[in-house]
Design a protein around this motif. Structure first.
Motif, PDB file in Angstrom:
ATOM      1  N   UNK A 171      20.417  37.512  -9.819  1.00  8.21           N
ATOM      2  CA  UNK A 171      19.445  38.594  -9.691  1.00  8.21           C
ATOM      3  C   UNK A 171      20.145  39.839  -9.180  1.00  8.21           C
ATOM      4  N   UNK A 172      19.773  40.960  -9.755  1.00  4.60           N
ATOM      5  CA  UNK A 172      20.273  42.259  -9.325  1.00  4.60           C
ATOM      6  C   UNK A 172      19.067  43.132  -8.996  1.00  4.60           C
ATOM      7  N   UNK A 173      19.121  43.815  -7.861  1.00 11.33           N
ATOM      8  CA  UNK A 173      18.060  44.743  -7.495  1.00 11.33           C
ATOM      9  C   UNK A 173      18.538  46.146  -7.849  1.00 11.33           C
ATOM     10  N   UNK A 198      12.135  49.966  -6.676  1.00 10.88           N
ATOM     11  CA  UNK A 198      13.062  48.837  -6.712  1.00 10.88           C
ATOM     12  C   UNK A 198      12.605  47.872  -7.795  1.00 10.88           C
ATOM     13  N   UNK A 199      13.525  47.561  -8.710  1.00  6.12           N
ATOM     14  CA  UNK A 199      13.252  46.700  -9.850  1.00  6.12           C
ATOM     15  C   UNK A 199      14.218  45.529  -9.797  1.00  6.12           C
ATOM     16  N   UNK A 200      13.701  44.308  -9.950  1.00 10.56           N
ATOM     17  CA  UNK A 200      14.560  43.123  -9.991  1.00 10.56           C
ATOM     18  C   UNK A 200      14.917  42.811 -11.438  1.00 10.56           C
ATOM     19  N   UNK A 201      16.209  42.653 -11.688  1.00 12.51           N
ATOM     20  CA  UNK A 201      16.703  42.243 -12.999  1.00 12.51           C
ATOM     21  C   UNK A 201      17.282  40.846 -12.855  1.00 12.51           C
ATOM     22  N   UNK A 202      16.746  39.896 -13.606  1.00 14.23           N
ATOM     23  CA  UNK A 202      17.249  38.521 -13.590  1.00 14.23           C
ATOM     24  C   UNK A 202      18.114  38.305 -14.824  1.00 14.23           C
TER      25      UNK A 202
END
Length: 155
Positions: free
Chosen positions: A28-30, A39-43
């Motif tokens: 996961x990258x924030x 703030x968006x979470x990229x999985x």
């Protein structure tokens, strides 16, 4: 499930998607959107490594992860957008991501504002009509792609 789309979608939704494997790299990258600080979470899920790349003496997983986070991605990237009442941890999103990574592509599940366990950092919450976050994420991913590598959106 063959060509029975509704059955396949329901099964992957209810069964939680494919299990994690030691061959796939998932993390996961924030991401903070510069326009307003959202703030968006990229999985991320990356294609499986070969058995030689998995040897204990190599850090292939770390090298591959660094390419994705710093730049130079060589494989096509598919950005998967979840539905209104869920996030990228749902089975149907994970199954779709695994389908792409098993074909050698890079998959990334985008969690919209306030989704995926990330608290809202701005007054604006997620809604289907606001596309600024998608544009910001696409621009961010595009900056990491090698020349002539495509990015696709699925939602």
């Amino acid at each position: 499930m063959g060509t029975r789309g509704a059955v396949a979608s329901t099964a992957s939704y209810l069964l939680g998607g494919p299990p994690a494997t030691e061959h796939h790299i998932s993390f996961r990258q924030i991401l903070t959107i510069p326009a307003d600080g959202a703030r968006i979470a990229l999985d991320w899920e990356l294609p499986p490594l070969s058995k030689t790349e998995l040897s204990p003496t190599t850090s292939a997983k770390e090298r591959t992860k660094q390419i994705v986070t710093r730049g130079g991605i060589q494989q096509p990237v598919v950005l998967v957008l979840h539905g209104m009442n869920n996030d990228s941890s749902f089975g149907y999103v994970r199954s779709l991501m695994r389908t792409f990574t098993n074909r050698g592509w890079v998959a990334v599940g985008m969690n919209f504002r306030g989704c995926g366990g990330i608290k809202l950092a701005t007054p604006r919450c997620y809604n289907g009509a606001y596309t600024g976050d998608i544009r910001g994420v696409v621009q961010h991913i595009e900056s990491r792609l090698a020349p002539n590598v495509p990015i696709f959106l699925v939602g």
